[in-house]
Motif scaffolding. Structure first.
Motif, short mmCIF file in Angstrom:
data_model
loop_
_atom_site.label_atom_id
_atom_site.label_comp_id
_atom_site.label_asym_id
_atom_site.label_seq_id
_atom_site.Cartn_x
_atom_site.Cartn_y
_atom_site.Cartn_z
N GLU A 161 0.83 -1.21 0.00
CA GLU A 161 0.00 0.00 0.00
C GLU A 161 0.86 1.26 0.00
OE1 GLU A 161 -3.77 -0.33 2.48
OE2 GLU A 161 -2.40 -1.64 3.58
N PRO A 162 1.72 1.43 -0.99
CA PRO A 162 2.63 2.59 -0.97
C PRO A 162 1.86 3.89 -1.14
CG PRO A 162 2.76 1.45 -3.09
CD PRO A 162 1.92 0.59 -2.19
N ILE A 163 2.30 4.92 -0.41
CA ILE A 163 1.74 6.26 -0.55
C ILE A 163 2.86 7.19 -1.00
CG2 ILE A 163 -0.07 5.91 1.15
CD1 ILE A 163 1.63 7.43 3.17
N ILE A 164 2.47 8.29 -1.65
CA ILE A 164 3.44 9.26 -2.17
C ILE A 164 3.49 10.44 -1.23
CG2 ILE A 164 4.11 10.67 -4.15
CD1 ILE A 164 2.34 8.95 -5.90
N LEU A 165 4.67 10.70 -0.65
CA LEU A 165 4.85 11.85 0.21
C LEU A 165 5.00 13.11 -0.64
CD1 LEU A 165 7.32 10.33 2.82
CD2 LEU A 165 4.83 10.48 2.93
N PRO A 166 4.82 14.31 -0.06
CA PRO A 166 4.95 15.55 -0.85
C PRO A 166 6.31 15.71 -1.51
CG PRO A 166 3.85 16.00 1.23
CD PRO A 166 4.31 14.57 1.29
N CYS A 167 7.35 15.06 -0.99
CA CYS A 167 8.67 15.17 -1.59
C CYS A 167 8.86 14.19 -2.73
CB CYS A 167 9.75 14.94 -0.53
SG CYS A 167 9.62 13.32 0.29
N SER A 168 7.81 13.43 -3.09
CA SER A 168 7.79 12.46 -4.20
C SER A 168 8.39 11.12 -3.84
CB SER A 168 8.49 13.02 -5.45
OG SER A 168 7.87 14.19 -5.89
N HIS A 169 8.87 10.94 -2.63
CA HIS A 169 9.34 9.62 -2.22
C HIS A 169 8.15 8.77 -1.77
CE1 HIS A 169 13.39 11.70 -1.54
NE2 HIS A 169 13.53 10.86 -2.56
N ASN A 170 8.36 7.45 -1.71
CA ASN A 170 7.30 6.50 -1.38
C ASN A 170 7.60 5.82 -0.05
OD1 ASN A 170 5.71 6.46 -4.09
ND2 ASN A 170 7.83 6.17 -4.70
N HIS B 121 14.37 13.42 4.56
CA HIS B 121 14.19 14.02 5.88
C HIS B 121 13.40 15.33 5.85
CE1 HIS B 121 17.01 10.98 7.22
NE2 HIS B 121 17.91 11.43 6.36
N ARG B 122 12.55 15.49 4.86
CA ARG B 122 11.67 16.64 4.82
C ARG B 122 10.38 16.31 5.56
NH1 ARG B 122 12.09 18.62 -1.52
NH2 ARG B 122 14.35 18.98 -1.55
N SER B 123 9.88 17.26 6.33
CA SER B 123 8.67 17.03 7.13
C SER B 123 7.45 17.58 6.41
CB SER B 123 8.80 17.69 8.50
OG SER B 123 9.86 17.09 9.23
N ALA B 124 6.32 16.93 6.62
CA ALA B 124 5.06 17.36 6.03
C ALA B 124 3.97 17.22 7.09
CB ALA B 124 4.71 16.54 4.80
N SER B 125 3.13 18.24 7.22
CA SER B 125 2.04 18.20 8.18
C SER B 125 0.86 17.42 7.59
CB SER B 125 1.59 19.62 8.54
OG SER B 125 2.66 20.33 9.13
N LEU B 126 0.13 16.77 8.47
CA LEU B 126 -1.03 16.00 8.06
C LEU B 126 -2.29 16.83 8.27
CD1 LEU B 126 -0.20 12.52 9.64
CD2 LEU B 126 0.53 13.46 7.45
N ASP B 127 -3.23 16.74 7.31
CA ASP B 127 -4.49 17.43 7.47
C ASP B 127 -5.48 16.55 8.21
OD1 ASP B 127 -5.20 15.56 5.64
OD2 ASP B 127 -5.44 16.94 3.96
N HIS B 128 -6.77 16.90 8.13
CA HIS B 128 -7.76 16.16 8.90
C HIS B 128 -7.91 14.72 8.42
CE1 HIS B 128 -9.86 17.56 5.31
NE2 HIS B 128 -10.72 16.57 5.49
N ARG B 129 -7.46 14.41 7.19
CA ARG B 129 -7.56 13.03 6.68
C ARG B 129 -6.40 12.16 7.14
NH1 ARG B 129 -7.97 14.32 0.44
NH2 ARG B 129 -6.33 15.74 1.14
N GLY B 130 -5.37 12.76 7.75
CA GLY B 130 -4.24 11.98 8.21
C GLY B 130 -3.44 11.40 7.05
#
Length: 633
Positions: free
Chosen positions: A16-25, A128-137
């Motif tokens: 179940e890979p997801i794509i982070l905002p930095c384009s890594h999985n 090592h870039r951080s991303a905040s989660l919205d209400h959907r997590g």
């Protein structure tokens, strides 16, 4: 390619890979283990919760003490020493599930907490870039369906290679009405349907709308595909019943039509999904360029090839930009030799500074102070470099730019710019100062000038630069001058059309001044009411401007002489022969009007409110002007 398909956290194939905002999985279960929470205004601190999400019980959370968001803690907890995953990435420690609790339930609670907390964040384990989660997590991140499909196909292929499964079943036609169905002969890649030879000719002929479809031979692989359920088209996460149909260029994500009508993409720029898919497949060209050198050593290329094989436009567009960037970086590293073996990290480089320190301590500074300082002589500056790309001409003006050569250590107090007379004569100084850009106005039209520059300082004047040759315009482009005209003159049409607000005659001059050469311009009479007396000709800059042109000794002009509405008056100023001649509608008005015309002249016009005239410039001297009209007077 296997390394490209492994999660950087757990080291296993992606699940179940997801794509982070930095384009890594990252795997969705692993993402839960590295997500953290911080209170407002506090730095992100890893929270001790969860494990790798691997074996049974290995990913359990302590619901009372280790929840990401619980009633018994402040929401962020204290730091717990982390472990390393098989890929060397820091993860949270594994905590056994407490007795009587369900690891799956605790993991679900953690995910639910992430979804409901507005202060949760996740740090990419690779960049090592951080991303905040919205209400959907974590569910707010897009699933990498393309990567998921490649992993599934890779697992199937690996199982077949190891002999774990028997030979695949024979593919059968999906449209046969016979019992049993005939073996499949072809597979349409666009329709994703298997056909026997008979059904293919009957249901899928190679003409009409099917002419561009690609048919491939059906085999064992096709049978496996045909035996499985038909491909499920991806649906919009916001509107689960709608398929993707468009691509939002602003948000760089596929959208459905309801997103455009009801959602936040309504006013964004969108394009057809298929067109953007084809446009982004330019990554194929970059792969071809690198494959010959990288096919033996990198799994990135194999992974890219698998991505291109996927017939999922929306999934491809999710990762295409990041994929193109990765391929470009890989190519640049290869060209720069970044793939060559580096010095081992265990190789220790040390510098023995002891002899240098001893030599510094033994220096005798007293002797240096007792000797008088020797002044450094200042040398004259070298010749400047003319910046030809910035040198230009406009009408009878030239602009020159220059700079000092690089690594010049001599100071510069100023520059001297010299220009000849435009006829091969002596050079003369036209500018002295510190600027490195200069414009010289008032030169002759259709003339060739030579320019050079030199620098000076307290030691003297340096050598000249190279000489640049500049050609002024062969014809004059000018307009009426709003600054020199009488205040009653009204200009329009970019100062090319003139009229007047007074019943008395008023004078307006042109923006060009002539002292050499042959020049010709025309004035078209747009309006001519109540028999006014406009005058056309040339004048000195000091001409009187509140009476008809030619009434003083500073102007030479023609009045009346057949002028009417729609007439075109031509003025020919020949400063080589020192004559002034007038034309109306191409016919010369009598003999030469004025001779012995010497000095500097400007185009001039006088008129009142009953006349409107438009100026036409940049004209070459006509060679077919008519002879003078014979007059009975």
């Amino acid at each position: 390619m296997e390394e490209e398909l492994k999660c950087p956290v757990c080291g296993s194939l992606f699940r179940e890979p997801i794509i982070l905002p930095c384009s890594h999985n990252v795997c969705l279960p692993c993402a839960r283990t590295i997500a953290v929470q911080t209170p407002d205004g506090e730095p992100h601190l890893p929270h001790a919760a969860g494990g790798l999400g691997g074996g049974a019980g290995g990913g359990g959370d302590h619901a009372d003490k280790l929840s990401l968001y619980s009633e018994t803690d402040s929401g962020y907890g204290s730091y717990t020493p982390s472990l390393k995953s098989p890929n060397g990435v820091r993860v949270l420690p594994m905590v056994p599930a407490p007795p009587g609790s369900s690891a799956a339930a605790a993991r679900g609670a953690a995910c639910s907490s992430l979804s409901s907390s507005s202060s949760s964040s996740i740090t990419c384990p690779q960049c090592h870039r951080s991303a905040s989660l919205d209400h959907r997590g974590l569910r707010g991140f897009q699933r990498n369906r393309l990567l998921e499909a490649i992993v599934q196909r890779y697992q199937q292929g690996r199982g077949a290679a190891q002999g774990a499964s028997a030979a695949s079943a024979v593919a059968i036609c999906q449209l046969c009405d016979r019992t049993p169905p005939e073996p499949a002969a072809t597979l349409c890649e666009q329709c994703d349907v298997l056909y026997c030879a008979t059904c293919q000719l009957k249901c899928h002929p190679s003409r009409g709308p099917f002419a561009k479809h690609r048919l491939v031979p059906g085999g064992a692989g096709a049978g496996a595909a045909g035996g499985s359920a038909a491909r499920k088209f991806p649906t919009c996460p916001e509107h689960e019943m709608e398929n993707y149909s468009m691509y939002c260029v602003s948000c760089r994500t596929p959208v459905c039509y309801l997103c455009l009508e009801e959602g936040r993409h309504g006013k964004h720029e969108v394009k057809p999904l298929g067109a953007m898919w084809k446009q982004h497949k330019m990554v194929w060209d970059q792969i071809n360029h690198c494959t010959l050198k990288l096919r033996q050593s990198t799994g990135l290329m194999e992974y890219c090839l698998e991505v291109i094989k996927e017939n999922d436009p929306s999934g491809f567009l999710q990762i295409s930009d990041a994929l193109i960037k990765r391929v470009q970086v890989s190519q640049e590293q290869w060209v720069k030799g970044a793939l060559e073996p580096k010095v081992s990290a265990e190789f220790d480089l040390t510098l023995d500074s002891e002899p240098l320190l001893q030599a510094i301590h033994q220096l005798d500074f007293i002797q240096m102070k007792s000797e008088p300082a020797i002044p450094v002589p200042v040398t004259v500056p070298p010749g400047p470099l003319l910046q030809l790309e910035k040198c230009c001409t406009h009408n009878n003006s030239v602009t020159l730019a220059w700079r000092m050569p690089p690594f010049t250590h001599s100071p510069v107090d100023g520059y001297i710019l010299e220009l000849d007379d435009g006829d091969g004569g002596q050079f003369r100084e036209v500018y002295v100062g510190k600027e490195t850009l200069c414009t010289i106005d008032g030169l002759h039209f259709n003339s060739t000038y030579n320019a050079r520059v030199k620098a000076f300082n307290s030691s003297g004047v340096g050598p000249y630069s190279k000489t640049v040759v500049l050609q002024t315009s062969d014809v004059a482009w000018f307009t009426f001058d709003p600054n020199s005209g009488h205040r009653d003159i009204i200009l329009s049409n970019d100062n090319q059309t003139a009229t007047c607000s007074s019943y008395d005659d008023r004078v307006v001059l042109g923006t060009a001044a002539f002292s050499k050469g042959v020049h010709y311009w025309e004035l078209h009479v747009d309006r001519y009411d109540n028999h006014p007396d406009p005058a056309f000709g040339v004048a000195r800059a000091s001409v009187v401007k509140d009476m008809m042109l030619g009434k003083d000794d500073k102007a030479w002009a023609m009045t009346e002489g057949g002028v009417c509405k729609g007439a075109t008056v031509g003025v020919l100023l020949d400063l080589n022969k020192h004559t002034l001649t007038f034309f109306i509608n191409g016919q010369q008005q009598g003999p030469t009007a004025f001779s012995h015309v010497d000095g500097v002249f400007m185009p001039a016009l006088s008129l009142n409110r009953n006349v409107q005239v438009t100026l036409h410039t940049g004209l070459e001297v006509p060679t077919n002007l008519g002879r003078p009209k014979l007059s009975g007077n």
